[in-house]
Design a protein around this motif. Structure first.
Motif, PDB file in Angstrom:
ATOM      1  N   GLU A  53       1.995   0.162 -10.249  1.00 41.81           N
ATOM      2  CA  GLU A  53       0.547  -0.368  -9.979  1.00 41.81           C
ATOM      3  C   GLU A  53      -0.125  -1.057 -10.015  1.00 41.81           C
ATOM      4  O   GLU A  53      -1.099  -1.525  -9.522  1.00 41.81           O
ATOM      5  CB  GLU A  53      -0.107   1.096 -10.875  1.00 41.81           C
ATOM      6  CG  GLU A  53       0.330   1.286 -11.659  1.00 41.81           C
ATOM      7  CD  GLU A  53      -0.297   2.346 -13.378  1.00 41.81           C
ATOM      8  OE1 GLU A  53      -1.006   1.962 -14.225  1.00 41.81           O
ATOM      9  OE2 GLU A  53       0.647   2.775 -12.788  1.00 41.81           O
ATOM     10  N   ALA A  54       0.557  -2.258 -10.751  1.00 39.18           N
ATOM     11  CA  ALA A  54       0.139  -3.567 -11.216  1.00 39.18           C
ATOM     12  C   ALA A  54      -0.130  -4.720  -9.885  1.00 39.18           C
ATOM     13  O   ALA A  54      -0.517  -5.463  -9.881  1.00 39.18           O
ATOM     14  CB  ALA A  54       1.204  -4.252 -12.084  1.00 39.18           C
ATOM     15  N   VAL A  55       1.372  -4.543  -9.478  1.00 46.78           N
ATOM     16  CA  VAL A  55       1.426  -5.281  -8.100  1.00 46.78           C
ATOM     17  C   VAL A  55       0.959  -4.301  -6.220  1.00 46.78           C
ATOM     18  O   VAL A  55       1.230  -5.180  -5.180  1.00 46.78           O
ATOM     19  CB  VAL A  55       3.232  -5.670  -8.123  1.00 46.78           C
ATOM     20  CG1 VAL A  55       3.136  -6.413  -8.893  1.00 46.78           C
ATOM     21  CG2 VAL A  55       3.722  -4.089  -7.387  1.00 46.78           C
ATOM     22  N   LEU A 105       0.966  -0.787   0.097  1.00 44.53           N
ATOM     23  CA  LEU A 105       0.479  -0.222  -0.011  1.00 44.53           C
ATOM     24  C   LEU A 105       1.043   1.416  -0.525  1.00 44.53           C
ATOM     25  O   LEU A 105       1.737   1.635   1.136  1.00 44.53           O
ATOM     26  CB  LEU A 105      -1.029  -0.132   1.083  1.00 44.53           C
ATOM     27  CG  LEU A 105      -1.217   1.535   1.152  1.00 44.53           C
ATOM     28  CD1 LEU A 105      -2.967   1.593   0.160  1.00 44.53           C
ATOM     29  CD2 LEU A 105      -2.484   1.222   3.078  1.00 44.53           C
ATOM     30  N   LEU A 106       0.774   1.665  -1.295  1.00 42.26           N
ATOM     31  CA  LEU A 106       1.322   3.336  -1.277  1.00 42.26           C
ATOM     32  C   LEU A 106       0.620   4.483  -0.835  1.00 42.26           C
ATOM     33  O   LEU A 106       0.161   4.596  -2.361  1.00 42.26           O
ATOM     34  CB  LEU A 106       1.911   3.254  -2.413  1.00 42.26           C
ATOM     35  CG  LEU A 106       2.886   4.352  -2.683  1.00 42.26           C
ATOM     36  CD1 LEU A 106       4.300   4.569  -1.556  1.00 42.26           C
ATOM     37  CD2 LEU A 106       3.973   4.349  -4.224  1.00 42.26           C
ATOM     38  N   ASN A 148       1.069  10.126 -13.473  1.00 44.99           N
ATOM     39  CA  ASN A 148       2.181   9.432 -13.900  1.00 44.99           C
ATOM     40  C   ASN A 148       2.004   8.147 -12.897  1.00 44.99           C
ATOM     41  O   ASN A 148       2.709   7.114 -13.981  1.00 44.99           O
ATOM     42  CB  ASN A 148       3.530  10.425 -13.040  1.00 44.99           C
ATOM     43  CG  ASN A 148       3.456  12.015 -13.984  1.00 44.99           C
ATOM     44  OD1 ASN A 148       3.532  11.810 -14.924  1.00 44.99           O
ATOM     45  ND2 ASN A 148       3.080  12.576 -13.005  1.00 44.99           N
ATOM     46  N   LEU A 149       1.143   7.814 -12.478  1.00 41.58           N
ATOM     47  CA  LEU A 149       1.204   6.882 -11.860  1.00 41.58           C
ATOM     48  C   LEU A 149      -0.401   6.334 -10.966  1.00 41.58           C
ATOM     49  O   LEU A 149      -0.829   6.908 -10.432  1.00 41.58           O
ATOM     50  CB  LEU A 149       2.124   6.553 -10.560  1.00 41.58           C
ATOM     51  CG  LEU A 149       1.658   5.107  -9.071  1.00 41.58           C
ATOM     52  CD1 LEU A 149       2.202   4.569 -10.178  1.00 41.58           C
ATOM     53  CD2 LEU A 149       2.250   5.695  -8.452  1.00 41.58           C
ATOM     54  N   GLY A 150      -1.247   5.141 -11.612  1.00 35.22           N
ATOM     55  CA  GLY A 150      -1.963   4.672 -11.496  1.00 35.22           C
ATOM     56  C   GLY A 150      -2.976   4.791 -10.143  1.00 35.22           C
ATOM     57  O   GLY A 150      -2.183   4.201  -9.637  1.00 35.22           O
TER      58      GLY A 150
END
Length: 538
Positions: free
Chosen positions: A290-292, A270-271, A308-310
């Motif tokens: 974002e895939a993981v 979790l980010l 930039n990041l989903g």
């Protein structure tokens, strides 16, 4: 009845402006003539770009929109780099530029340029004032727009004839702009989703960005992380949200960041990103991440979320208000093993190299410097290798780390430090730059002298454009091109020309004494640190 120029001054006074930065010219002379009758202090910089950078430093420390002024044509275009720098870093500025008379607009007359049109890509909003009666509401709106939502620069272009016309002055008490209603509080449903994600996470990580400072949210974010036990990393612009030695802080991420921070991003499930655009320098492979990883992106600007990041869970709102909403929910989890893993990897040593005689280790120097700085010091870093050495080694306690991240503008540190010192006269302020960036703004030592602003300036001197040279070494088979600064002046003689004490440091064993002399001097001081040209940032 008063003139438009007098009305401009009254507007600034109504907004509580006490200091402005600028460089006069013919098309803005009516404004300057009226300024002579005002208690507002004017700081004459030696070039317009540095007026913008000084205003940036002032705004970042005071938390209020700062004002810079220039004339038409080249005066305005010289400001563009500073405006773009402020735009990329979300700094609230109100920029006033002179313009040719309204009847001459579009005729390519002397010192005419389409200022609002040219600056459109990097201003939050802009005005070309053609009716003197518009001045009060334009200024009121400009300060409101600059300081609300995602903060940024607002441009007011003032034709010289409008400054000379008369009006009945009345300043608006409030602003109501149709179509501009910044969302500040987080949506309740999204707040619940974020809380649930935090509770379910096994390896959560919070990424602190510069938007936290823009929202004055650093204390509430720190309290939230301490309440929950959330580990924290930061972007370059987020350095200082957490003290460098805080047990929950694990460094700066990105291509110039630390091993642990980047590894933590890879291992997290979790980010939580707050107030950061997470561009290419922060996350090199966003699609893989974002895939993981579940990504929560909190930002005041909807355009930044997912750019930039989903984002798995997007959350729009003011960082301070949103985090307060999260604190109310008291999310927590069993993360002892995760924190233990992060702590166990703190000790990965940075690579070292043998030192060249007559040169110092910049990383070690900044660590020694940090230990001697005051608790709430304002440390202003320029761009280049000095920025990376500073970001990696400066120990933030309760001070601020100022630099330009989005635009990466050389020559920023010295004028920004002057602005920061004017915004916080009782605090210790130091600037660090390279010998390349020093030569882009060294004339501002005169500004410091003229206006009695003590400047503590460290010049990391290696005789070349170090960051570019390092790129050429690593990516272009060590073919150096246009990076040597041969013909540069002796920095000591430049300092002497401005009547400023100077010292050169060439050996680490002398660092303590040099730093004590540097910090102990009553007024300005220039300290040159001689660096091996082959010194890198990794």
């Amino acid at each position: 009845m008063i003139t438009g120029a007098q009305a401009m001054i009254k507007c600034l006074e109504h907004e509580g402006v006490s200091v402005i930065f600028g460089y006069p010219g013919a098309a803005i002379c009516p404004f300057y003539d009226s300024l002579a009758d005002s208690p507002i202090r004017h700081i004459l910089t030696r070039t317009e770009q540095n007026a913008g950078h000084a205003a940036s430093g002032y705004a970042r420390i005071t938390g209020r929109p700062a004002v810079c002024v220039a004339t038409s044509g080249p005066g305005a275009t010289n400001l563009f780099t500073a405006i773009a720098t402020a735009y990329m870093d979300s700094i609230p500025l109100v920029i006033i530029t002179g313009q040719v008379s309204t009847e001459l607009l579009g005729r390519d007359v002397f010192q005419e340029v389409d200022t609002t049109g040219a600056a459109e890509p990097f201003t939050k909003y802009s005005y070309l004032v053609k009716d003197v009666k518009e001045i009060p509401h334009v200024f009121k709106e400009a300060f409101y727009i600059a300081s609300t939502g995602r903060k940024g620069p607002v441009l007011i272009d003032m034709p010289v004839d409008v400054q000379q016309k008369l009006l009945d002055f009345s300043y608006p008490k409030e602003v109501n702009i149709r179509g501009y209603k910044p969302c500040t509080k987080g949506h309740a449903v999204q707040i619940k989703r974020v809380v649930a994600a935090i509770k379910q996470a096994k390896r959560p990580l919070l990424c602190a960005g510069g938007g936290i400072f823009a929202a004055n949210a650093q204390q509430v974010v720190r309290a939230f992380c301490e309440q929950c036990g959330l580990p924290v990393i930061s972007t370059l612009m987020g350095i200082g949200v957490m003290p460098s030695d805080h047990p929950l802080y694990f460094g700066m991420l990105g291509q110039s960041g630390g091993y642990l921070a980047n590894r933590a991003v890879e291992e997290s499930d979790l980010l939580i990103i707050i107030g950061a655009r997470v561009g290419d320098r922060a996350v090199a492979a966003p699609r893989e991440l974002e895939a993981v990883t579940t990504v929560v992106h909190i930002d005041i600007d909807t355009a930044e979320i997912g750019k930039n990041l989903g984002a798995t869970i997007p959350l729009v709102g003011d960082a301070a208000l949103v985090v307060e909403q999260l604190i109310e929910q008291k999310p927590t989890g069993a993360w002892q093993e995760w924190i233990g893993w992060l702590d166990a990897h703190r000790g990965v040593p940075a690579p070292t190299r043998a030192q060249t005689d007559g040169c110092i280790d910049p990383n070690a120097f900044i660590r020694v410097l940090s230990q001697r700085l005051e608790d709430d010091v304002i440390y202003v870093s320029d761009v280049g290798q000095n920025q990376i050495w500073s970001a990696k080694n400066y120990l933030v306690r309760n001070g601020r780390f100022l630099t330009t991240g989005g635009m990466g503008t050389m020559g920023y540190a010295l004028p920004a430090a002057i602005g920061a010192k004017l915004g916080a006269s009782q605090r210790q302020v130091i600037a660090v730059c390279g010998d390349g960036s020093f030569q882009m703004s060294m004339m501002e030592l005169a500004t410091a002298n003229q206006h009695g602003v003590p400047v503590k300036l460290i010049v990391m001197s290696n005789g070349c454009l170090g960051m570019v040279r390092e790129i050429q070494q690593n990516r272009f088979d060590n073919r150096e091109m246009a990076v040597k600064l041969d013909g540069s002046p002796e920095i000591g003689k430049i300092a002497a020309a401005y009547g400023i004490p100077f010292r050169q440091l060439t050996a680490m064993q002398d660092a303590g004494a040099a730093i004590d002399a540097f910090l102990g001097a009553e007024g300005s001081f220039v300290l040159e640190c001689v660096i091996d040209p082959k010194e890198g940032t990794n």
